[in-house]
Enzyme design. Sequence first.
Site, PDB file in Angstrom:
ATOM      1  N   SER A 143       0.866  -1.183   0.000  1.00 50.54           N
ATOM      2  CA  SER A 143       0.000   0.000   0.000  1.00 50.54           C
ATOM      3  C   SER A 143       0.906   1.238   0.000  1.00 50.54           C
ATOM      4  O   SER A 143       2.116   1.131   0.244  1.00 50.54           O
ATOM      5  CB  SER A 143      -0.836  -0.034   1.275  1.00 50.54           C
ATOM      6  OG  SER A 143      -1.416   1.230   1.552  1.00 50.54           O
ATOM      7  N   TYR A 156      -2.982  -1.023  10.036  1.00 48.03           N
ATOM      8  CA  TYR A 156      -2.902  -1.218   8.578  1.00 48.03           C
ATOM      9  C   TYR A 156      -1.505  -0.851   8.070  1.00 48.03           C
ATOM     10  O   TYR A 156      -0.885  -1.610   7.313  1.00 48.03           O
ATOM     11  CB  TYR A 156      -3.968  -0.364   7.905  1.00 48.03           C
ATOM     12  CG  TYR A 156      -4.089  -0.546   6.418  1.00 48.03           C
ATOM     13  CD1 TYR A 156      -4.827  -1.603   5.894  1.00 48.03           C
ATOM     14  CD2 TYR A 156      -3.472   0.330   5.528  1.00 48.03           C
ATOM     15  CE1 TYR A 156      -4.954  -1.779   4.517  1.00 48.03           C
ATOM     16  CE2 TYR A 156      -3.593   0.168   4.162  1.00 48.03           C
ATOM     17  CZ  TYR A 156      -4.334  -0.879   3.658  1.00 48.03           C
ATOM     18  OH  TYR A 156      -4.456  -1.046   2.300  1.00 48.03           O
TER      19      TYR A 156
END
Length: 253
Positions: A143, A156
């Site tokens: 990401s 995350y």
Amino acid sequence: MFDLKGRVAIVTGGNGGIGLGMAKGLAVAGASVVVAARNSDKSRAAVDAINQVGAGRARAIEVDVADEASVNGLIDETVKSCGRLDVLVNNAGINIRKPPDQLTLAEWREVLDTNLTSAYLCSHAAYPAMKKAGGGKIINIGSMMSIFGASFTPAYAASKGGIVQFTRSCACAWAKDHIQVNAVLPGWIDTELTVRARQQVEGLHENVLRRTPAARWGVPDDFRGIAVFLASPASDFVTGTAIPVDGGYSIQG
Ligand code: NDP
């Protein structure tokens, strides 16, 4: 060079979003794709969509990527039913958006288990089949949070930073077995995951448009090409990398 005929690929979370985009790319290049996720209705629909663009050999296997027995079952069933395993895309992921002081231990574990431990479980289980076949390709989905941080995304970001280091370690360990392990770092992509983000993070939509040189959100089909490249002989001397697919988001000064 980009031909995947005769290859078998598992895409975790392949029933929607980025995973479905990658699965379609692999199928168009000739691979038999196994869609591995929990929601079987969604997976059936994804298999139909993949078969419309590919050679009609996609299938679904239900799995919880955070559960070791379930992951081992996925790999066993794939090898038994398809005869081999050449490509593993560790794409399944979730996010729980809260600042660190509000995130519970259970939420931390849920995100880490789904996003990071899953990649270890799937890769660990897939390695013997790939080694036996004389090689393979593992593609881990990171990401922008593999690079940056944000106040609302501690678990995350930790999981996605971990994905990059896990990728490098596996790449070093398994190069001798002709298994290439790479990460893809998506920018902001329009999927179910980010529909929720736009509801939860004020001004996100405008910020993404302003900050991304390509001046748009990505779409799942933007991942077809990178999936084929990293799954095919074209990338045989490429390993341990983390490649942004982000419309330039990560290079804007
Ligand atoms: P989606 O929410 O559309 O897809 C997530 C997928 O993960 C679903 O197919 C879901 O299927 C699957 N999944 C979630 N938990 C599990 C589980 N325990 N076991 C098996 N499958 C699971 O999100 P995206 O397509 O956006 O995200 C895909 C990946 O890309 C994720 O790793 C995400 O972190 C990453 N990413 C996304 C970005 C974006 O902007 N969209 C940006 C950067 C990275 P099911 O619910 O049926 O199990």
